[in-house]
Design a protein around this motif. Structure first.
Motif, PDB file in Angstrom:
ATOM      1  N   ALA A 131     -10.220   0.952   6.279  1.00 21.43           N
ATOM      2  CA  ALA A 131     -11.267   2.666   6.511  1.00 21.43           C
ATOM      3  C   ALA A 131     -10.740   3.592   5.106  1.00 21.43           C
ATOM      4  O   ALA A 131     -11.033   3.632   5.058  1.00 21.43           O
ATOM      5  N   LEU A 132      -9.419   2.593   4.929  1.00 18.46           N
ATOM      6  CA  LEU A 132      -8.611   4.500   3.638  1.00 18.46           C
ATOM      7  C   LEU A 132      -9.496   3.453   2.732  1.00 18.46           C
ATOM      8  O   LEU A 132      -9.801   4.941   1.879  1.00 18.46           O
ATOM      9  N   ILE A 133      -9.747   2.584   2.166  1.00 18.12           N
ATOM     10  CA  ILE A 133     -11.011   1.459   1.117  1.00 18.12           C
ATOM     11  C   ILE A 133     -12.234   2.864   0.780  1.00 18.12           C
ATOM     12  O   ILE A 133     -12.526   3.181  -0.281  1.00 18.12           O
ATOM     13  N   ALA A 151     -10.995   8.018   0.127  1.00 18.64           N
ATOM     14  CA  ALA A 151     -10.712   9.192  -0.889  1.00 18.64           C
ATOM     15  C   ALA A 151      -9.393   9.160  -1.914  1.00 18.64           C
ATOM     16  O   ALA A 151      -9.588   8.477  -2.731  1.00 18.64           O
ATOM     17  N   SER A 152      -8.522   8.042  -0.839  1.00 19.45           N
ATOM     18  CA  SER A 152      -7.604   6.996  -1.370  1.00 19.45           C
ATOM     19  C   SER A 152      -8.043   5.957  -1.403  1.00 19.45           C
ATOM     20  O   SER A 152      -6.848   5.455  -1.685  1.00 19.45           O
ATOM     21  N   GLY A 153      -8.524   5.637  -1.505  1.00 25.71           N
ATOM     22  CA  GLY A 153      -9.879   4.155  -1.873  1.00 25.71           C
ATOM     23  C   GLY A 153      -8.892   3.411  -3.040  1.00 25.71           C
ATOM     24  O   GLY A 153      -8.595   2.040  -3.251  1.00 25.71           O
ATOM     25  N   THR A 165      -0.625   9.989  -1.681  1.00 31.60           N
ATOM     26  CA  THR A 165      -1.805  10.393  -1.095  1.00 31.60           C
ATOM     27  C   THR A 165      -1.316  10.789   0.896  1.00 31.60           C
ATOM     28  O   THR A 165       0.478  10.150  -0.256  1.00 31.60           O
ATOM     29  N   ASP A 166      -1.593  11.103   1.660  1.00 38.06           N
ATOM     30  CA  ASP A 166      -0.976  10.265   2.572  1.00 38.06           C
ATOM     31  C   ASP A 166      -0.328   8.890   3.209  1.00 38.06           C
ATOM     32  O   ASP A 166      -0.749   8.378   2.728  1.00 38.06           O
ATOM     33  N   ALA A 167       1.414   9.183   3.525  1.00 39.51           N
ATOM     34  CA  ALA A 167       1.643   7.796   3.296  1.00 39.51           C
ATOM     35  C   ALA A 167       1.077   6.537   4.720  1.00 39.51           C
ATOM     36  O   ALA A 167       0.647   7.335   6.158  1.00 39.51           O
ATOM     37  N   PRO A 168       0.129   5.870   3.980  1.00 37.17           N
ATOM     38  CA  PRO A 168       0.120   4.835   5.054  1.00 37.17           C
ATOM     39  C   PRO A 168       1.174   4.042   5.273  1.00 37.17           C
ATOM     40  O   PRO A 168       1.505   3.384   5.091  1.00 37.17           O
ATOM     41  N   ALA A 169       0.959   3.671   7.073  1.00 37.01           N
ATOM     42  CA  ALA A 169       1.328   2.372   7.654  1.00 37.01           C
ATOM     43  C   ALA A 169       1.813   1.330   6.941  1.00 37.01           C
ATOM     44  O   ALA A 169       0.807   0.403   5.786  1.00 37.01           O
ATOM     45  N   ARG A 170       2.396   0.613   6.231  1.00 38.06           N
ATOM     46  CA  ARG A 170       3.073  -0.579   5.882  1.00 38.06           C
ATOM     47  C   ARG A 170       1.825  -1.371   5.947  1.00 38.06           C
ATOM     48  O   ARG A 170       1.510  -2.096   4.821  1.00 38.06           O
ATOM     49  N   LEU A 171       1.580  -2.330   6.431  1.00 37.09           N
ATOM     50  CA  LEU A 171       0.229  -3.480   6.853  1.00 37.09           C
ATOM     51  C   LEU A 171      -0.689  -3.152   6.410  1.00 37.09           C
ATOM     52  O   LEU A 171      -1.920  -3.874   6.179  1.00 37.09           O
ATOM     53  N   ALA A 172      -1.247  -1.486   6.270  1.00 39.80           N
ATOM     54  CA  ALA A 172      -2.294  -0.949   5.678  1.00 39.80           C
ATOM     55  C   ALA A 172      -2.538  -1.354   4.181  1.00 39.80           C
ATOM     56  O   ALA A 172      -3.333  -0.524   3.428  1.00 39.80           O
ATOM     57  N   LEU A 173      -1.319  -1.196   3.628  1.00 40.20           N
ATOM     58  CA  LEU A 173      -1.788  -2.260   2.233  1.00 40.20           C
ATOM     59  C   LEU A 173      -2.191  -3.487   2.050  1.00 40.20           C
ATOM     60  O   LEU A 173      -2.903  -3.431   0.668  1.00 40.20           O
ATOM     61  N   LEU A 174      -2.330  -3.801   2.572  1.00 38.73           N
ATOM     62  CA  LEU A 174      -2.991  -5.113   2.365  1.00 38.73           C
ATOM     63  C   LEU A 174      -4.889  -5.396   2.580  1.00 38.73           C
ATOM     64  O   LEU A 174      -4.432  -5.980   1.803  1.00 38.73           O
ATOM     65  N   PRO A 175      -5.655  -4.399   3.011  1.00 36.70           N
ATOM     66  CA  PRO A 175      -6.278  -4.727   2.612  1.00 36.70           C
ATOM     67  C   PRO A 175      -6.398  -3.898   1.346  1.00 36.70           C
ATOM     68  O   PRO A 175      -7.899  -4.943   0.425  1.00 36.70           O
ATOM     69  N   GLY A 176      -6.522  -3.028   0.435  1.00 38.32           N
ATOM     70  CA  GLY A 176      -6.787  -2.774  -0.497  1.00 38.32           C
ATOM     71  C   GLY A 176      -5.684  -3.237  -1.776  1.00 38.32           C
ATOM     72  O   GLY A 176      -6.662  -4.017  -2.650  1.00 38.32           O
ATOM     73  N   ILE A 206      -3.122  -0.689  -6.260  1.00 31.93           N
ATOM     74  CA  ILE A 206      -2.000  -1.658  -6.008  1.00 31.93           C
ATOM     75  C   ILE A 206      -2.261  -2.928  -6.516  1.00 31.93           C
ATOM     76  O   ILE A 206      -1.559  -4.171  -7.309  1.00 31.93           O
ATOM     77  N   GLY A 207      -3.617  -3.916  -6.333  1.00 35.89           N
ATOM     78  CA  GLY A 207      -3.613  -5.130  -5.929  1.00 35.89           C
ATOM     79  C   GLY A 207      -4.386  -5.016  -7.807  1.00 35.89           C
ATOM     80  O   GLY A 207      -4.180  -6.580  -7.930  1.00 35.89           O
ATOM     81  N   VAL A 208      -4.926  -4.495  -8.567  1.00 37.36           N
ATOM     82  CA  VAL A 208      -5.213  -4.234  -9.996  1.00 37.36           C
ATOM     83  C   VAL A 208      -3.647  -4.261 -10.143  1.00 37.36           C
ATOM     84  O   VAL A 208      -4.162  -5.557 -11.134  1.00 37.36           O
ATOM     85  N   PHE A 209      -2.986  -3.836 -10.068  1.00 37.22           N
ATOM     86  CA  PHE A 209      -1.566  -4.090 -10.578  1.00 37.22           C
ATOM     87  C   PHE A 209      -0.815  -5.101 -11.094  1.00 37.22           C
ATOM     88  O   PHE A 209       0.010  -6.097 -11.054  1.00 37.22           O
ATOM     89  N   TYR A 210      -1.279  -5.739  -9.506  1.00 34.50           N
ATOM     90  CA  TYR A 210      -0.263  -6.629  -8.940  1.00 34.50           C
ATOM     91  C   TYR A 210      -1.139  -8.305 -10.261  1.00 34.50           C
ATOM     92  O   TYR A 210      -0.478  -9.081 -10.097  1.00 34.50           O
ATOM     93  N   GLY A 211      -2.463  -7.642  -9.776  1.00 27.90           N
ATOM     94  CA  GLY A 211      -3.055  -9.161 -10.682  1.00 27.90           C
ATOM     95  C   GLY A 211      -2.776  -9.955 -12.109  1.00 27.90           C
ATOM     96  O   GLY A 211      -2.102 -10.616 -11.907  1.00 27.90           O
ATOM     97  N   GLY A 212      -1.894  -8.392 -12.131  1.00 28.45           N
ATOM     98  CA  GLY A 212      -1.361  -8.973 -13.889  1.00 28.45           C
ATOM     99  C   GLY A 212       0.056  -9.025 -13.468  1.00 28.45           C
ATOM    100  O   GLY A 212       0.578  -9.847 -14.475  1.00 28.45           O
TER     101      GLY A 212
END
Length: 344
Positions: A253-255, A258-260, A55-66, A266-272
């Motif tokens: 907003a990204l959540i 369509a990229s949500g 997808t369009d590359a998000p800002a680094r901190l934008a990964l945190l909410p997802g 990312i969080g689901v995989f990190y849970g494992g």
């Protein structure tokens, strides 16, 4: 409950007595296999999302909410299962000790590890493998330090495996193409290692015992605190000034875009990753044994993830040093497996 564990860990019998049947049957290699598989998926996936391949590359901190929301989707089920296991075994007690000092501090440290691990793969110019090597090497060096501070005996096999693992990291780092690190990447690594030093010390002191119920209870309590910290920090950063708050709000907003689903994964995989990794750390044996198992599995996953990214998105192939490092990790894991067979 955790004070009792402290006394048990300080007693010489913890490291000298023959392990009880429950401890001997701990499937640490099953956890290591699960950790390898899920970490290969997670590391490659974060790099693919942050690099703009999916997808369009998000800002680094934008990964945190997802990341946070994805963890909220998967970790409560794991926590519930661990609490149920602790209650069934009985030796962990039914009192959670949720707001005791050790659990609160360990949970805060875990939250810091979760965030910095994800950000490490998102820095431009830093490959999955180099990020793994730097983080794993630092934690490997912490293992004997924590064991000595907490009066834990270190077996010869564990020490030999540790040396092989550190050598594997050194070979991989010096052979890496992308050796230059930004100040942000160095600061991120410093926070990661400081958080691990605190978490491993508390875990060794209060939870690495031959009581599987207590270990399960500690796991559940720690993850409740870490999830709460992640939610609070994410919400606070959303109101921060300048680019920090902007990036977090972009992530929220990204959540809903369509990229949500891509960000939530990312969080689901990190849970494992978090589940399998913590179960390895909580093994009753010394850190100099458990940490090379954990770090070795993740280093091998880095080689696998890098190879998949190279095949799929034309990322540079791992260097010869990376493959040599992987062989040294396999040798370390073999040495550890020999000590397991002798204990059986």
């Amino acid at each position: 409950m955790y004070k009792c564990a402290l006394q048990l860990n300080k007693a010489p019998s913890v490291t000298t007595q023959a392990p009880n049947p429950q401890w001997r049957q701990t499937p640490i290699w099953v956890f290591a296999l699960g950790y390898f598989a899920i970490y290969a998926i997670y590391g490659g996936y974060v790099k693919a999302v942050s690099g703009g391949y999916l997808t369009d590359a998000p800002a680094r901190l934008a990964l945190l909410p997802g990341l946070t929301l994805g963890l909220l989707l998967i970790l409560p089920a794991v926590i519930w299962r661990m609490r149920k296991r602790a209650a069934a075994l009985g030796d962990g007690g039914r009192k959670s000790g949720l707001f005791s000092g050790p659990v609160l501090l360990s949970g805060v440290a875990t939250a810091a590890i979760i965030g910095t691990t994800t950000f490490a793969y998102a820095f431009e110019g830093v490959s999955v493998l180099l990020a793994l090597l730097l983080m794993r090497g630092g934690v490997l060096l912490l293992a004997p330090i924590v064991d000595r501070r907490e009066a834990r005996a270190i077996s010869g096999q564990a020490l030999a495996a540790l040396c092989l693992s550190v050598l594997a990291v050194a070979v991989g780092v010096f052979g890496a193409r992308d050796g230059a690190l930004s100040l942000g990447a160095i600061a991120n690594l410093g926070v990661y290692l400081a958080a691990y030093a605190l978490r491993l010390t508390l875990m060794t002191r209060y939870a690495k015992t031959h009581a599987p119920g207590l270990r399960a209870q500690y796991f559940a309590d720690e993850q409740v605190v870490s999830l709460g910290c992640l939610v609070l920090v994410t919400c606070a950063l959303a109101f921060a000034p300048f680019s920090v708050g902007t990036d977090i709000r972009q992530g929220v907003a990204l959540i809903f875009s369509a990229s949500g689903p891509l960000l939530l994964l990312i969080g689901v995989f990190y849970g494992g990753v978090l589940t399998f990794g913590t179960l390895i750390y909580l093994d009753a044996r010394e850190n100099t044994f458990a940490i090379p198992v954990n770090r070795g599995a993740s280093l091998l996953s880095g080689v696998a993830a890098s190879a998949v990214l190279s095949l799929t998105f034309a990322e540079p192939w791992p260097t010869l040093g990376s493959y040599l490092g992987a062989l040294l990790v396999l040798a370390a894991l073999y040495v550890l497996s020999m000590s397991l067979r002798r204990a059986a």
